[in-house]
Design a protein around this motif. Sequence first.
Motif, PDB file in Angstrom:
ATOM      1  N   VAL A  22      44.239 -31.337 -66.998  1.00  0.00           N
ATOM      2  CA  VAL A  22      44.671 -32.101 -65.818  1.00  0.00           C
ATOM      3  C   VAL A  22      44.718 -31.223 -64.570  1.00  0.00           C
ATOM      4  CG1 VAL A  22      46.015 -33.711 -67.206  1.00  0.00           C
ATOM      5  CG2 VAL A  22      47.136 -31.698 -66.260  1.00  0.00           C
ATOM      6  N   THR A  23      44.748 -29.899 -64.738  1.00  0.00           N
ATOM      7  CA  THR A  23      44.809 -28.998 -63.582  1.00  0.00           C
ATOM      8  C   THR A  23      43.435 -28.543 -63.124  1.00  0.00           C
ATOM      9  OG1 THR A  23      44.990 -26.966 -64.916  1.00  0.00           O
ATOM     10  CG2 THR A  23      47.033 -28.157 -64.429  1.00  0.00           C
ATOM     11  N   ILE A  24      42.398 -28.842 -63.908  1.00  0.00           N
ATOM     12  CA  ILE A  24      41.051 -28.408 -63.536  1.00  0.00           C
ATOM     13  C   ILE A  24      40.580 -29.194 -62.316  1.00  0.00           C
ATOM     14  CG2 ILE A  24      38.637 -28.330 -64.267  1.00  0.00           C
ATOM     15  CD1 ILE A  24      39.560 -27.804 -67.078  1.00  0.00           C
ATOM     16  N   GLN A  25      40.046 -28.486 -61.352  1.00  0.00           N
ATOM     17  CA  GLN A  25      39.549 -29.103 -60.126  1.00  0.00           C
ATOM     18  C   GLN A  25      38.033 -29.193 -60.189  1.00  0.00           C
ATOM     19  OE1 GLN A  25      41.041 -26.729 -56.857  1.00  0.00           O
ATOM     20  NE2 GLN A  25      42.976 -26.363 -57.934  1.00  0.00           N
ATOM     21  N   GLY A  26      37.506 -30.358 -59.852  1.00  0.00           N
ATOM     22  CA  GLY A  26      36.056 -30.531 -59.873  1.00  0.00           C
ATOM     23  C   GLY A  26      35.663 -31.890 -59.334  1.00  0.00           C
ATOM     24  N   LYS A  96      28.277 -21.087 -65.626  1.00  0.00           N
ATOM     25  CA  LYS A  96      29.390 -21.570 -64.833  1.00  0.00           C
ATOM     26  C   LYS A  96      29.033 -22.901 -64.174  1.00  0.00           C
ATOM     27  CE  LYS A  96      31.401 -17.038 -63.888  1.00  0.00           C
ATOM     28  NZ  LYS A  96      31.801 -16.066 -62.842  1.00  0.00           N
ATOM     29  N   MET A  97      30.026 -23.770 -64.096  1.00  0.00           N
ATOM     30  CA  MET A  97      29.835 -25.079 -63.499  1.00  0.00           C
ATOM     31  C   MET A  97      30.192 -25.011 -62.013  1.00  0.00           C
ATOM     32  SD  MET A  97      31.520 -27.487 -66.457  1.00  0.00           S
ATOM     33  CE  MET A  97      30.962 -29.007 -65.673  1.00  0.00           C
ATOM     34  N   PRO A  98      29.255 -25.267 -61.139  1.00  0.00           N
ATOM     35  CA  PRO A  98      29.531 -25.185 -59.701  1.00  0.00           C
ATOM     36  C   PRO A  98      30.652 -26.135 -59.288  1.00  0.00           C
ATOM     37  CG  PRO A  98      27.171 -25.329 -60.107  1.00  0.00           C
ATOM     38  CD  PRO A  98      27.849 -25.594 -61.419  1.00  0.00           C
ATOM     39  N   GLY A  99      31.633 -25.585 -58.604  1.00  0.00           N
ATOM     40  CA  GLY A  99      32.699 -26.405 -58.057  1.00  0.00           C
ATOM     41  C   GLY A  99      33.798 -26.794 -59.025  1.00  0.00           C
ATOM     42  N   GLY A 108      50.620 -12.471 -67.500  1.00  0.00           N
ATOM     43  CA  GLY A 108      51.451 -12.721 -66.333  1.00  0.00           C
ATOM     44  C   GLY A 108      50.701 -12.865 -65.034  1.00  0.00           C
ATOM     45  N   ASP A 109      49.396 -12.572 -65.021  1.00  0.00           N
ATOM     46  CA  ASP A 109      48.594 -12.691 -63.806  1.00  0.00           C
ATOM     47  C   ASP A 109      47.844 -14.017 -63.819  1.00  0.00           C
ATOM     48  OD1 ASP A 109      49.362 -10.157 -62.918  1.00  0.00           O
ATOM     49  OD2 ASP A 109      47.769  -9.192 -64.079  1.00  0.00           O
ATOM     50  N   THR A 110      48.024 -14.810 -62.774  1.00  0.00           N
ATOM     51  CA  THR A 110      47.385 -16.119 -62.668  1.00  0.00           C
ATOM     52  C   THR A 110      46.250 -16.059 -61.660  1.00  0.00           C
ATOM     53  OG1 THR A 110      49.455 -17.255 -63.208  1.00  0.00           O
ATOM     54  CG2 THR A 110      47.742 -18.553 -62.142  1.00  0.00           C
ATOM     55  N   GLU A 111      45.128 -16.649 -62.031  1.00  0.00           N
ATOM     56  CA  GLU A 111      43.958 -16.619 -61.154  1.00  0.00           C
ATOM     57  C   GLU A 111      43.156 -17.894 -61.332  1.00  0.00           C
ATOM     58  OE1 GLU A 111      40.087 -13.733 -60.218  1.00  0.00           O
ATOM     59  OE2 GLU A 111      41.587 -13.167 -61.721  1.00  0.00           O
ATOM     60  N   ASN A 112      42.592 -18.385 -60.238  1.00  0.00           N
ATOM     61  CA  ASN A 112      41.680 -19.522 -60.285  1.00  0.00           C
ATOM     62  C   ASN A 112      40.270 -19.002 -60.530  1.00  0.00           C
ATOM     63  OD1 ASN A 112      43.636 -21.497 -59.722  1.00  0.00           O
ATOM     64  ND2 ASN A 112      43.487 -21.103 -57.530  1.00  0.00           N
TER      65      ASN A 112
END
Length: 213
Positions: A22-26, A96-99, A108-112
């Motif tokens: 649900v948090t994936i943006q696309g 990788k899927m564009p967008g 403990g490190d969060t990254e998009n």
Amino acid sequence: MSHRRSSLRNTLYQALRSLAFVTIQGPTLNFYRWLVPIFISTFICFLELVLPKGFALIGDKSVSDYMATFFVALPGFFIAALAAVVAFNGGDLDKKMPGVIAKITVYGDTENINITLRMFLSYLFGYLTIISFMGFFICISGSLLSPNLSLPAYGNHNSYISYAHEFLKVLFLFIISFLGSNVICCTSIGLYFLSERVYQTILPDSDEFDKDK
């Protein structure tokens, strides 16, 4: 104290990771995850309110009966699809899927990050599995609790209890309708990628995509 708090945060992160889809943006994802399911659920609740007899929500051959059967049949398929995605080699799975962006936490490190098709499908089928379990247990819980929530259980009832009873009925119908339509809409995404895109080499390489940007 800080170590315990960090451990609790990591445990919570792991426990909720099955819902990470649900948090994936696309592109178009919110259309399938939210807009269509909300529209379908709202329309079904509208029918419940305007039809003379409404829907039988609890009992034999009721909404909860049919939906529980629907939900319980799905996890095996989704787990098998997840295993197939993990084991399959070839096509675009590791491109990788564009967008399409996912938020991932490691140590403990969060990254998009821009995720691959394999990661996207893994998140999708993991999400569909847990939503199916949730839908099943909500249907069963509604059936078990209904005798305690029915109007006769309260004897002489006033208008407030009647309104609360109707609200709970519509809320229950909305939740299971939303979960059911959400599963169907999101499954259509997975079936599209499994039946067509996974066998094609049509996504641009990530390097080429970065150059275009």
